[in-house]
Motif scaffolding. Structure first.
Motif, PDB file in Angstrom:
ATOM      1  N   MET A  47       0.720  -1.225  -0.064  1.00 20.12           N
ATOM      2  CA  MET A  47      -0.019  -0.027   0.148  1.00 20.12           C
ATOM      3  C   MET A  47       0.828   1.230   0.215  1.00 20.12           C
ATOM      4  N   ARG A  48       2.007   1.204   0.632  1.00 16.85           N
ATOM      5  CA  ARG A  48       2.834   2.520   0.754  1.00 16.85           C
ATOM      6  C   ARG A  48       3.567   2.765  -0.580  1.00 16.85           C
ATOM      7  N   ARG A  49       3.735   1.229  -1.289  1.00 20.24           N
ATOM      8  CA  ARG A  49       4.318   1.617  -2.415  1.00 20.24           C
ATOM      9  C   ARG A  49       3.476   2.197  -3.482  1.00 20.24           C
ATOM     10  N   ALA A  50       2.165   1.864  -3.391  1.00 19.94           N
ATOM     11  CA  ALA A  50       1.317   2.120  -4.253  1.00 19.94           C
ATOM     12  C   ALA A  50       0.901   3.665  -4.070  1.00 19.94           C
ATOM     13  N   LYS A  51       1.092   4.351  -2.709  1.00 25.95           N
ATOM     14  CA  LYS A  51       0.696   5.552  -2.707  1.00 25.95           C
ATOM     15  C   LYS A  51       1.907   6.412  -3.233  1.00 25.95           C
ATOM     16  N   GLN A  52       2.975   5.938  -3.521  1.00 27.34           N
ATOM     17  CA  GLN A  52       4.137   6.525  -4.170  1.00 27.34           C
ATOM     18  C   GLN A  52       3.758   6.973  -5.486  1.00 27.34           C
ATOM     19  N   VAL A  57      -5.559   4.737  -4.308  1.00 23.61           N
ATOM     20  CA  VAL A  57      -5.056   3.392  -3.901  1.00 23.61           C
ATOM     21  C   VAL A  57      -6.416   2.529  -3.494  1.00 23.61           C
ATOM     22  N   VAL A  58      -6.704   1.454  -4.102  1.00 21.85           N
ATOM     23  CA  VAL A  58      -7.639   0.509  -3.924  1.00 21.85           C
ATOM     24  C   VAL A  58      -7.110  -0.783  -3.516  1.00 21.85           C
ATOM     25  N   ILE A  59      -7.455  -1.312  -2.563  1.00 21.74           N
ATOM     26  CA  ILE A  59      -7.185  -2.851  -1.996  1.00 21.74           C
ATOM     27  C   ILE A  59      -8.467  -3.376  -2.101  1.00 21.74           C
ATOM     28  N   SER A  60      -8.177  -4.857  -2.491  1.00 24.20           N
ATOM     29  CA  SER A  60      -9.221  -5.913  -2.691  1.00 24.20           C
ATOM     30  C   SER A  60      -8.908  -6.742  -1.727  1.00 24.20           C
ATOM     31  N   ILE A  61      -9.943  -7.386  -0.768  1.00 17.96           N
ATOM     32  CA  ILE A  61      -9.859  -8.482   0.264  1.00 17.96           C
ATOM     33  C   ILE A  61     -10.646  -9.327  -0.125  1.00 17.96           C
ATOM     34  N   PHE A  62     -10.291 -10.482  -0.374  1.00 19.50           N
ATOM     35  CA  PHE A  62     -11.217 -11.602  -1.127  1.00 19.50           C
ATOM     36  C   PHE A  62     -10.362 -12.777  -1.180  1.00 19.50           C
ATOM     37  N   GLU A  89      -6.905   1.780   6.689  1.00 18.95           N
ATOM     38  CA  GLU A  89      -7.213   3.300   7.277  1.00 18.95           C
ATOM     39  C   GLU A  89      -5.832   3.877   7.545  1.00 18.95           C
ATOM     40  N   ARG A  90      -5.195   3.284   8.218  1.00 21.14           N
ATOM     41  CA  ARG A  90      -3.848   3.894   8.515  1.00 21.14           C
ATOM     42  C   ARG A  90      -2.834   3.997   7.371  1.00 21.14           C
ATOM     43  N   GLU A  91      -2.883   3.142   6.429  1.00 18.41           N
ATOM     44  CA  GLU A  91      -1.903   3.450   5.485  1.00 18.41           C
ATOM     45  C   GLU A  91      -2.553   4.349   4.412  1.00 18.41           C
ATOM     46  N   GLY A  92      -3.760   4.921   4.743  1.00 17.99           N
ATOM     47  CA  GLY A  92      -4.344   5.814   3.628  1.00 17.99           C
ATOM     48  C   GLY A  92      -4.983   5.369   2.421  1.00 17.99           C
ATOM     49  N   VAL A  93      -5.311   4.351   2.621  1.00 15.91           N
ATOM     50  CA  VAL A  93      -6.096   3.461   1.293  1.00 15.91           C
ATOM     51  C   VAL A  93      -7.470   4.354   1.175  1.00 15.91           C
TER      52      VAL A  93
END
Lengths: 304, 304
Positions: A47-52, A57-62, A89-93
């Motif tokens: 997620m941190r790499r994505a924010k760069q 930033v979208v994450i999927s949980i499945f 939330e903490r990672e700013g997703v």
């Protein structure tokens, strides 16, 4: 952070954010981190790499049933929605997409995306159908979220190779980014499945990272080392754990995942190699790997 | 009309047109008509249908090697670029995408999109691997052009069923539109392969459309007609042509393509059925079909 559960909703959310964040400049970049949840710091690093590089930033949980074999751990795969959402939330997703199995597979899928050759070895050989399930669900997630870039952990190195091949072959307009393995201070690669380990098993599992470190050191020290030498050293080192049961302990070219003959000298490989391990500790199968470019490793200078 | 040959170029063109035509309103709709070229009025009807709902009409012309079997007509498949471009221009197409085989397959693809079950019968049974080639190349074209809607001719009815299933299963955000078969005045379904026919073969090939018309009439007249009756009638009617060699002459549910038992009464099918033919005339294999909803056909009133 938006938490959405239906396919229509996530499409709507991403579209809206894309419009908002594209105003006054170029197109907003959408980054997707596909996960099976029970998030740990390895996921957080994605997620941190994505924010760069991603504006959204979208994450999927499945937990994708079709990538589990009939005797695997689909049912008992660990889940903790509240903790996952707090981490995201903490990672700013921006958007967490948590579909149900019924959303993703309203009927058993007749369509599969299969990647040949790359899936014949390593985890593909031990887990028949696993990578078809992975490439199929990743295609679905790509079609739902329509990301510009997607982030995968290098711990699942064969998965990275398969997804990259799929993206090239099917002309998906997506940049696939592999992110380095995150480890505990003692070397254990982070995995949602580590929660299965007893204290004793967890201690024994350190043999994985230790073996990989040893191999990299030996390739530096002994330029004439062959693939066969490495296979022997891996088996011998992992054998020092009384409970480790080896599924595979291999060296191959990366990302082609082509077998290397026992007599092949590792230093002669022009590109990258992967040293890949899958080992059971009790009921828990762990994987780990090291990817490196043997020809660019430092040479040990022999002092006269 | 822009004629583009590289993947990067078509992406660029579509993106640019999409931006231009989205100004001052909602998003511009991109429609794709995938073809293998040697265009005829059947293809033209797809382009006309596309223009009704798409702001930007893209056609692709690509004879896709991986959907041809080793003994099929890939090499001799008819090509006429100049005539194709004139037809597309006349129909008001915006972009013609004509990639080379090297563009589409710079290396042999390791990735395939496969649709199970629907591809086991009809042309799928006669042409092993054909539909894997179709669904794979259509996925590639979808990922390259990123259309909102795509148009396919109902003559390739099984192809339509396969593509629709694939789009549902893989959550492709694309509306797949099947357009009616276009026929010559004497009933012959338009096909690029009709050019292979001698005058005699072309005359004999009329038995296809004649058989289909007869079946539809009989289902109206005889409410108790079974699938077995229809199979017999098709074989007997096509048998009136001295040179016709039947590959298949079938009735199935549509779009599920489930087999119907011989004793099943056609009028009892709640949804649609397809009467599907594949017949060789000389070296040329032609297909034709009729899709209809038996339960909604007019009933013949028996006068006292």
């Amino acid at each position: 952070m938006k938490v959405v559960r239906s396919i229509a909703e996530v499409r709507q959310q991403v579209k809206q954010l894309r419009q908002q964040r594209s105003q006054g400049g170029g197109d907003a970049v959408v980054g997707l981190v596909p996960t099976m949840g029970f998030l740990h710091d390895g996921h957080a690093s994605l997620m941190r790499r994505a924010k760069q590089t991603s504006d959204i930033v979208v994450i999927s949980i499945f937990v994708n049933p079709i990538q589990f074999g009939p005797n695997e751990d689909f049912e008992r795969y660990p889940r903790d929605e509240q903790r996952d959402l707090a981490l995201a939330e903490r990672e700013g997703v921006d958007v967490v997409f948590m579909p149900t199995v019924e959303d993703m597979y309203p009927a058993p899928t007749k369509t599969h995306v299969t990647v040949a050759e790359l899936t014949d070895t390593l985890c593909g050989a031990s887990r028949p159908g696993h990578f078809d399930g992975v490439s199929t669900v990743v295609t679905k997630l790509f079609n739902i979220v329509k990301p510009d870039e997607a982030f995968f952990g290098a711990k699942d190195a064969q998965q990275v190779a398969v997804i990259k091949q799929m993206v090239i072959d099917l002309n998906m307009d997506i940049n696939v980014v592999a992110c380095p393995i995150v480890r505990e201070v003692d070397g254990l690669a982070l995995s949602s499945r580590n929660v299965y380990l007893s204290a004793e098993e967890r201690e024994q599992a350190l043999v994985l990272s230790r073996s990989l470190e040893m191999i990299k050191q030996r390739v530096i020290e002994q330029p004439e080392l062959t693939a066969g030498d490495i296979r022997s050293m891996l088996r011998s080192e992992i054998g020092t754990s009384s409970i480790a049961i080896i599924d595979y302990a291999e060296i191959m070219t990366f990302p082609q995942l082509e077998a290397m003959e026992d007599r092949a000298v590792v230093r002669d490989v022009a590109g990258e190699v992967i040293v890949a391990l899958a080992v059971k500790f009790g009921k828990t199968r762990l994987i780990d790997n090291a990817i490196f470019s043997p020809s660019t490793l430092p040479q040990t200078v022999v002092h006269a």
